[in-house]
Write a protein that holds these residues in place. Structure first.
Motif, mmCIF file in Angstrom:
data_model
loop_
_atom_site.group_PDB
_atom_site.id
_atom_site.type_symbol
_atom_site.label_atom_id
_atom_site.label_comp_id
_atom_site.label_asym_id
_atom_site.label_seq_id
_atom_site.Cartn_x
_atom_site.Cartn_y
_atom_site.Cartn_z
ATOM 1 N N ALA A 100 47.852 27.029 73.571
ATOM 2 C CA ALA A 100 48.817 25.937 73.702
ATOM 3 C C ALA A 100 48.374 24.871 74.700
ATOM 4 O O ALA A 100 48.511 23.674 74.444
ATOM 5 N N GLU A 101 47.822 25.296 75.829
ATOM 6 C CA GLU A 101 47.489 24.330 76.881
ATOM 7 C C GLU A 101 46.427 23.341 76.425
ATOM 8 O O GLU A 101 46.356 22.226 76.963
ATOM 9 N N ALA A 102 45.613 23.742 75.462
ATOM 10 C CA ALA A 102 44.555 22.861 74.959
ATOM 11 C C ALA A 102 44.944 22.223 73.634
ATOM 12 O O ALA A 102 44.097 21.698 72.910
ATOM 13 N N GLN A 104 48.289 20.483 73.243
ATOM 14 C CA GLN A 104 49.602 19.860 73.421
ATOM 15 C C GLN A 104 49.825 18.708 72.452
ATOM 16 O O GLN A 104 50.950 18.415 72.072
ATOM 17 N N GLY A 301 58.054 25.690 69.815
ATOM 18 C CA GLY A 301 59.173 25.583 70.729
ATOM 19 C C GLY A 301 58.799 24.820 71.982
ATOM 20 O O GLY A 301 57.624 24.767 72.358
ATOM 21 N N ARG A 302 59.813 24.245 72.609
ATOM 22 C CA ARG A 302 59.591 23.574 73.889
ATOM 23 C C ARG A 302 59.858 24.578 74.995
ATOM 24 O O ARG A 302 60.851 25.313 74.939
ATOM 25 N N THR A 303 58.988 24.611 75.986
ATOM 26 C CA THR A 303 59.175 25.502 77.117
ATOM 27 C C THR A 303 58.702 24.775 78.376
ATOM 28 O O THR A 303 58.659 23.542 78.380
ATOM 29 N N VAL A 304 58.371 25.503 79.412
ATOM 30 C CA VAL A 304 57.874 24.866 80.649
ATOM 31 C C VAL A 304 56.609 25.582 81.095
ATOM 32 O O VAL A 304 56.349 26.715 80.712
ATOM 33 N N ASP A 305 55.812 24.888 81.916
ATOM 34 C CA ASP A 305 54.615 25.516 82.448
ATOM 35 C C ASP A 305 54.895 26.071 83.839
ATOM 36 O O ASP A 305 56.052 26.073 84.310
ATOM 37 N N LEU A 306 53.858 26.561 84.499
ATOM 38 C CA LEU A 306 54.011 27.186 85.819
ATOM 39 C C LEU A 306 54.680 26.260 86.830
ATOM 40 O O LEU A 306 55.307 26.721 87.777
ATOM 41 N N ASP A 307 54.516 24.952 86.637
ATOM 42 C CA ASP A 307 55.154 23.989 87.543
ATOM 43 C C ASP A 307 56.531 23.565 87.058
ATOM 44 O O ASP A 307 57.136 22.661 87.650
ATOM 45 N N LYS A 309 57.038 22.032 84.329
ATOM 46 C CA LYS A 309 56.859 20.811 83.530
ATOM 47 C C LYS A 309 57.001 21.164 82.042
ATOM 48 O O LYS A 309 56.473 22.176 81.600
ATOM 49 N N GLY A 311 56.465 21.622 78.158
ATOM 50 C CA GLY A 311 55.287 21.745 77.309
ATOM 51 C C GLY A 311 55.697 22.451 76.031
ATOM 52 O O GLY A 311 56.841 22.897 75.890
ATOM 53 N N PHE A 312 54.764 22.546 75.114
ATOM 54 C CA PHE A 312 55.081 23.054 73.781
ATOM 55 C C PHE A 312 54.163 24.215 73.428
ATOM 56 O O PHE A 312 53.004 24.249 73.830
ATOM 57 N N THR A 313 54.707 25.144 72.656
ATOM 58 C CA THR A 313 53.919 26.320 72.291
ATOM 59 C C THR A 313 54.429 26.887 70.976
ATOM 60 O O THR A 313 55.593 26.678 70.610
ATOM 61 N N PHE B 59 42.169 19.812 72.209
ATOM 62 C CA PHE B 59 40.791 20.208 71.963
ATOM 63 C C PHE B 59 40.554 20.048 70.459
ATOM 64 O O PHE B 59 41.482 20.132 69.646
ATOM 65 N N MET B 461 44.161 21.134 82.265
ATOM 66 C CA MET B 461 44.735 20.745 80.972
ATOM 67 C C MET B 461 45.963 19.856 81.223
ATOM 68 O O MET B 461 46.443 19.760 82.354
ATOM 69 N N VAL B 463 48.939 20.480 80.638
ATOM 70 C CA VAL B 463 49.980 21.319 81.246
ATOM 71 C C VAL B 463 49.300 22.545 81.837
ATOM 72 O O VAL B 463 48.192 22.908 81.438
ATOM 73 N N ARG B 464 49.982 23.184 82.777
ATOM 74 C CA ARG B 464 49.482 24.464 83.284
ATOM 75 C C ARG B 464 49.948 25.572 82.337
ATOM 76 O O ARG B 464 50.459 25.302 81.257
ATOM 77 N N ARG B 465 49.747 26.832 82.735
ATOM 78 C CA ARG B 465 50.017 27.893 81.776
ATOM 79 C C ARG B 465 51.492 27.870 81.375
ATOM 80 O O ARG B 465 52.373 27.741 82.223
ATOM 81 N N LEU B 466 51.714 27.985 80.083
ATOM 82 C CA LEU B 466 53.067 27.822 79.547
ATOM 83 C C LEU B 466 53.795 29.154 79.481
ATOM 84 O O LEU B 466 53.188 30.209 79.305
ATOM 85 N N ARG B 470 59.852 32.493 77.802
ATOM 86 C CA ARG B 470 60.985 31.577 77.787
ATOM 87 C C ARG B 470 61.082 30.862 76.441
ATOM 88 O O ARG B 470 62.173 30.671 75.900
ATOM 89 N N ASP B 476 64.119 26.416 71.840
ATOM 90 C CA ASP B 476 64.321 24.961 71.805
ATOM 91 C C ASP B 476 63.356 24.449 70.751
ATOM 92 O O ASP B 476 62.183 24.202 71.034
ATOM 93 N N LEU B 477 63.850 24.350 69.524
ATOM 94 C CA LEU B 477 62.964 24.118 68.382
ATOM 95 C C LEU B 477 63.088 22.722 67.794
ATOM 96 O O LEU B 477 62.336 22.366 66.883
#
Lengths: 455, 483, 455, 483
Positions: A100-102, A104, A301-307, A309, A311-313, B59, B461, B463-466, B470, B476-477
């Protein structure tokens, strides 16, 4: 060596590192008897210049006929921006967004697509696409049968005025799982599904689901509210098969009847995909929130990262085959990501007002074409109910011959209804989208008149 | 920001829709939409800028190396795209008559022939829209074959435990039960277990060879004999065909049916998750069951074969017969390669994989099957590293992104702990492979000296690790205006 | 409102902030009399769909004739990757890289281009392109006159076998600055410039520069070493006008004569630019290091950033008009950046071996075409010296009529030499690059034979 | 890494050149290249990846806003690109006969007509390849006009001190001397100075209106009268035409000759520094001197007018008559806009500029001409900020890059200290403008609290601030194999 970057020095160094004499030695675990010699039937390689010349000749070979066929694939204007951006290497050559991180870019775009589809269908959730509209409907049917916990039935009501190719695809994909498709006849005069027809089938129930096609294959509008209420009163789920352009102006499945349809699916091709001889297109599939875990295909789905923020996955992967294997909701993994990219950009560029204008122009053109053709003696509307986007017309002569004569004049005159509906023969299903001009339609009408005069 | 969040009521890309607003008064009000759909209202520049910038967050092969096992992420030649997008192909309606389809059908017909030759099969259908649909079609043909022979007791499909997840899922989609066969310690299928499993209930076996553990099953001829003797058929999962293209043919190994992933072996683009194309090839006895449509040549004339021509066909899998544009790309690729180029695919994919395995082992990483040749891919297990540094395969994978390499396939096949399945493909250079080895070594050093850095990767990247948990729990789709 | 994102709310809010009632009020400083009403001669706006239809019809209108014209613009295979990447928004819609830190993509690419051009020409430095080959030559001549400190002369020797359009462009651009162009006649038999011809002009000297065209307009190869030595012995600078494809196999200007040419320029079109009806193309201009401060146009240099990391920036801007104004080396600011993008990617994809193969294939095809055509009675080579890439052929009938008759058969038979060189009439300059097939050339030959038989 | 640095002897993108290697034996050895050129030897994937990644290091309209004064960086509609790149246009040889050029010539002919109408000029030539070449052509026509009248004493061109640098440079290229005219404190040309400067030596004046200080010169009619009275001609520098498109016409102001920058006003792409196109329009008396070729219509037939038709022409400016593909893009853009769209260009460019100036002033920034309406652009002077914080206009500009905005034009025009010349264009939205204001405020805050941060900006670009002095002193202009 096209697409192989190795120099002779590289090869030598790599073989030395591995400790073998030749590349062939790397295949030494393969039984000798299995190693093949030449591939005689494969031609020798071509330079890009040569294959370009060949493909250009072939692409040109079939001319540029004036096309009045719709029947599930529609010729719409596609903004130049759509494929210029879709063709960017970062979309075109990207992998499935498992990392996911690569990924977005793709993931956010898919989330936006899902949001557009839920907005258009009026349902809660959408997947990120399926192969096409027909196979998407098959998945919708499988899903409905799984999801309908109230009616434990393997029977599904399918209208005869559903696209014949969709009906066949449904047959191929769902019957091996023991699902029975029960035909609903269409009204002889109206071309639609009547409550009477449904009532007549009631004794064969209960049914897990009812498929409603709006507009139907004949372009005729169904009384979706009545049909939906009929089914839901009998605990059957309602699956709407819809055209996304039409949805800009027609009541969305989520609004059908007193409770709304349960599932909506369809072909996304009208949103930015060229006709392309039939594909690649993209199926879409939306449903109520309650059924989300039965939804096949990828979902973002929309979620959040470690901060924290956003992000999507990819999410709900526990439904999928690479996790659940033989317990998966479907075997589908690949979807139509690149086409969804086009559909998303297309829809963003058109917006709600743009889609409405396109839908209205298609409707106006299609009505106009009907009017022009029906001025020809013997040509008349086959059905007496309102239609959208395309029209079934009764012809005064055998359709196969008419179509051949028109094709010789570089006009593709429509879809021959008699092939799948012998009872309608001779009749054509004709379509004129917003890209057809008045002059195009006049050309068709005058050519048809001439052809019929000489028939 | 989502495109929806940049929306503003009344904003439009005016040039993109008809300038005239036609009336819809003749449509019954009850059937019309009451409230406008909550679609984005943006300007043309806004959309172009939004999606251009989004694309840059990906990527892709065109920007990064993907040493991604079982997925064959190699260079997608740009000519395949432009030639498949020629206006003559794009404008063709799927229901255009054969009289107006000769150039297009010629390409498909020749592609059928090329695929027949490289797989050693008797006939090919291009209809399946993806690998999984090819599998479905293949298993459906096995089902149809047994049913036509009234051999209705064959309810079971054998699947090695290392198989792709689609294999068992596809078998189930066709109404079969699935029985798993274990993999031996040398990476080959456990032949004794197989022998015990086959029987009158066996409809067939689904195999990938080379398998997902990256080795060529040396007993393939024996497996074929055993299954055939029991009355079952052999299904070849073509996901790993790149490893043997032009060198060995599934048909010669004894397979009865095969699907190919054109988006792997024939380099059509992955497109961020599709479209693919999954043509199926069959031996003569399965030909009647091939999915329609197929292309035939009669004299100098090409035409479609449909349900009418093939009454025993398992049927149609999509409305219009397949992902035509993808088939055209594969055709162009095949013609660019030619017969010599095909063979080089396998040779250099294999050279790259063995070189990379050698270099990683030399750097101290553990191969799962060190005594075997790598095929086009191989497995590294990070069990030791995970134990010593508390940094697992996923952490390595995420940190590789920071180094500019897409992660290898992780935790697949399930039977090897902490595994990375690595497939460099033939289109990456020695420098690229050396760079990947250097990155792996550097990450292991980081794991030793600063494990937190690796465990919280990626850091470079967008974003950081997602938080995947959650994502699945607080679904949240879709964006909605109220949100 | 195409390409204007303002909603009615936006407009109201913005006007309120400014404190005016209407947009028109913002024009209140413009004298009333100057404000215009309608633009009657400008048509009403079209939708993209409409202009697409119009442009497609116009692009198709002129057919796809088989083209054997070269004469300064050459039909080469262009890898599909070239324009797919060049068309990326980040190249296409980027500004001139004045803000270096936000333009490293373009800047590094231009530096790579400069490096390719110096490699091809064998000279020390290159600029980042000029408008085209002809105007580039004009700049080269201006530069040579400025740079030649030994011979303070405004006279430049220009061969008559230089491309006529280049000669005219030179005339337009350099004569307002008082530069005199002295014609060098070409050899009647060989089509080349002989030392005798130069010696005969010597009394008109001294000359600031000699222009040498290799191959020359007739496709004939010049004795560049002798010509270069002749000029440099007389302190004239040597300007080579060269074709970059030919340079893959021909001696580069930097190697000409005992010291090498001083300046090289030419048309970069053969490196990845489609014929495009004549443009946009790109001129290139290279020179010895000593003249770098006289070089017009943008130049990219490699430098370092605050961290010592390498980066690229426009440099030597003190030569340019936006700094030096009326003291600038040239008024040029815009160059052909996007075309240079294509040329750089094209050259990277071809590489030295690829360019050599293209050059050799062009040569082989051009020789083959000459052979085929000269089998027709009355058609013969006009010149007796080795040629490259194209050939001048004497025709047995008036060329204008021949070309018309060929064009009616969808063959563009070459460039009519008699228009600019009455003494050569009737003669054609014909060209067959690597994209012409044996069949194409046979078609030309048989059609010409037929046309001549009926002439 | 340079593409040259990734080169390896013997590596090739094999599909891109003829598969056969033809001999060149018939060419004299003395004329052949001895050593192979040091060009990059790379694979196709390597080249695609390299240039795709390079592209991502650029700002561009498709990714960023460019509030860049005098440069009109607005949205370049994507349809202009695809329609100008249709195969029929691309494959057309420049010397193809008129019989095979009718569709193409029709576009150019209509573009000439549209440009005539919007500029109010009598005739237009599309030949100049860029703005500066348009200027050269314009001044050359002024020269030709006076020479044809034997009025040879006119050796001087007047140029306001705020003019673009190309103006004086172009005048000199045509053999004229340049005399500068000062700008008054209100931004208009100092009319008294102008009156003193005109005389029998005046060949003409070159003016931009609105000028580069972003105001419409209210005395334009008087200026025209003065110069004409003295026998000079008026040249209109079209760089700022976007400000008045469809609202005011240079021909109506009294100009005799004008060039247009199609890559500004007509939205053809800047392409990283070109190609542009600089058509020239003239009043009737200059028509004979227009550069060739021109397109004419005779009945229903279009053809080129060349030197033979126009013996008094200043001649040809490029070999094949101009940047045709750019002209086609401008034509498509003009047809998409139509007459109403043209007017909106000026209206919304002006609205955006005045709104942005208002908001920046409200935020405490100083406009150079606060008492004037902005045209399409305006000047902010950072004199105060520079004095207070030691952070100059260039520092602001570089820091804006970090905020995702391309820098405005800096230090131009030279007469305003520490200036930013800001032109938002009509295609940016209110949100974009508000974002720019917010960034300016944030940077001023940083300048106050952490000036070093701003002085060493940018920090988020692929490189930090580059050493321009070193670039000019230690010239490194080309890679070479030895280096």
């Amino acid at each position: 060596m096209p697409f192989v970057p190795h120099t002779q020095d590289d090869i030598a160094a790599m073989l030395a590192a591995i400790g073998v004499e030749s590349i062939d030695a790397l295949f030494d675990e393969i039984p000798e008897a299995l190693r093949i010699g030449t591939l005689a039937a494969v031609p020798a390689g071509l330079a890009e210049m040569e294959i370009s010349r060949l493909m250009q000749a072939r692409a040109r070979a079939d001319g540029e006929p004036l096309c009045f066929i719709g029947a599930g694939a529609y010729d719409h204007h596609i903004p130049a921006a759509v494929w210029q951006i879709t063709s960017r290497g970062e979309f075109y050559s990207a992998y499935t967004p498992y990392q996911a991180e690569a990924s977005q870019g793709t993931l956010q775009l898919l989330y936006e697509f899902q949001s557009m589809m839920t907005a258009l269908t009026g349902l809660d959730v959408s997947n990120a696409s399926l192969y096409d509209g027909a196979s998407g409907l098959a998945e919708a049917v499988l899903m409905a049968v799984r999801a309908n916990r109230k009616v434990r039935s393997d029977k599904v009501l399918v209208p005869r005025n559903l696209h014949p190719a969709y009906r066949r695809t449904l047959q191929s994909i769902v019957t091996p799982q023991g699902i029975e498709l029960v035909d609903i006849p269409y009204d002889e005069e109206g071309g639609h599904i009547s409550l009477e027809a449904l009532n007549a089938l009631e004794s064969q129930g209960p049914f897990a689901a009812l498929v409603i096609n709006q507009p139907n294959f004949f372009g005729v509008l169904e009384e979706v509210d009545d049909l939906t209420d009929w089914a839901q009163a009998r605990e059957a789920l309602v699956i709407g098969v819809v055209n996304p352009i039409a949805l800009a102006v027609l009541s969305p499945p989520g609004d059908w009847g007193s409770q709304g349809a349960d599932i909506a699916c369809g072909e996304a091709q009208p949103l930015g995909m060229p006709l392309s001889s039939g594909g690649p297109y993209a199926g879409f599939l939306c449903c109520r929130q309650a059924f989300v875990r039965q939804l096949p295909g990828r979902i973002v789905g929309r979620t959040v990262d470690l901060d924290g923020k956003p992000g999507f996955t990819l999410t709900l992967q526990a439904r999928e085959q690479h996790i659940r294997r033989n317990k998966a909701t479907s075997n589908i993994c690949t979807n139509q990501g690149l086409l969804v990219t086009a559909a998303t950009i297309h829809t963003a560029l058109l917006g709600p007002e743009g889609l409405e204008r396109v839908a209205a122009a298609c409707h106006a053109n299609s009505q106009r074409l009907g009017t022009l053709l029906c001025e020809i003696p013997g040509v008349e509307p086959r059905f007496n109910r309102p239609s959208f986007h395309e029209q079934a017309l009764r012809m005064p002569a055998p359709t196969a011959e008419l179509l051949r004569a028109l094709a010789a004049q570089q006009i593709l005159g429509g879809c021959d209804l008699g092939l799948d509906y012998p009872e309608l023969d001779p009749a054509l299903l004709v379509c004129a989208t917003e890209v057809r001009t008045e002059e195009d339609m006049q050309t068709y009408a005058s050519t048809l008149a001439r052809v019929l005069a000489h028939a | 920001m989502l495109i929806q969040e940049g929306s503003k009521p009344g904003r439009r890309a005016t040039a993109q829709a008809p300038l005239t607003r036609h009336a819809l008064d003749d449509l019954p009000v009850a059937l019309r939409r009451r409230a406008r759909a909550a679609l984005p209202e943006v300007s043309e520049l806004q959309a172009v800028r939004h999606y251009t910038r989004l694309s840059q967050q990906n990527f892709s092969i065109d920007t990064h190396m993907y040493p991604l096992g079982s997925c064959t992420m190699k260079y997608n030649p740009r000519a395949c795209h432009s030639l498949a997008m020629l206006p003559g192909f794009l404008a063709r309606h799927p229901l255009a008559p054969a009289s107006h389809s000769q150039g297009f059908l010629a390409c498909l017909f020749e592609l059928q022939d090329i695929l027949k030759e490289v797989t050693g099969m008797h006939a090919v259908s291009l209809a399946p829209a993806a690998g999984a649909q090819g599998e479905l079609a293949g298993v459906a043909m096995i089902r149809a074959y047994h049913r036509a022979r009234k051999d209705l007791a064959r309810t079971e499909i054998l699947v090695p435990d290392a198989a792709h997840g689609t294999n068992p899922a596809s078998a189930v989609m066709c109404g079969f039960q699935v029985r798993e066969i274990p993999t031996g310690s040398d990476g080959d299928v456990d032949i004794d277990a197989l022998t015990r499993a086959v029987g009158p209930q066996t409809a067939g076996i689904m195999l990938t060879n080379p398998s997902t553990v990256g080795v060529f099953d040396r007993n393939i001829q024996r497996i074929a004999a055993e299954v055939h003797r029991a009355g079952g058929l052999l299904y070849y999962d073509g996901a790993n065909l790149n490893a043997i293209l032009g060198k060995v043919r599934p048909g010669d190994m004894g397979f009865d049916v095969i699907h190919m992933n054109l988006h792997k072996t024939f380099s059509t683009p992955h497109g961020g998750g599709g479209p693919g194309a999954g043509p199926v090839g069959v031996s003569a006895r399965l030909e009647p069951y091939l999915p329609v449509p197929l292309v035939t040549r009669e004299g100098a004339h090409y035409r479609w074969l449909t349900e009418a021509d093939r009454p025993e066909s398992i049927g149609r899998l999509t409305a219009f017969g397949g992902n035509m544009g993808i088939l055209l790309r594969a055709y162009v690729y095949a013609r660019l390669l030619g017969r010599e180029g095909m063979r080089r695919v396998a040779e250099f994919a294999t050279l790259n994989a063995n070189y990379l395995m050698t270099q990683l082992r030399a750097a101290g990483f553990n191969a799962a099957y060190p005594q075997r040749r790598a095929s086009h891919e191989f497995i590294i297990t990070l069990k030791t590293e995970a134990k010593e540094f508390g940094v697992n395969a996923m952490d390595f994978a995420k940190r590789l992104l920071d180094y500019g390499y897409h992660a290898p396939t992780t935790y697949f096949p399930l039977l090897v702990p902490e595994c990375l399945l690595i497939e460099p493909t033939e289109s990456e250079s020695k420098e690229d492979l050396d760079g990947f080895v250097a990155a792996m070594i550097a990450i292991r050093d980081e794991a030793r000296t600063n494990p937190e850095l690796v465990k919280t990767a990626p850091h470079r990247m967008p974003v950081r690790r997602l938080d995947d948990v959650r994502a699945a729990r607080q679904l949240d789709l879709a964006w909605s205006p109220q949100a």
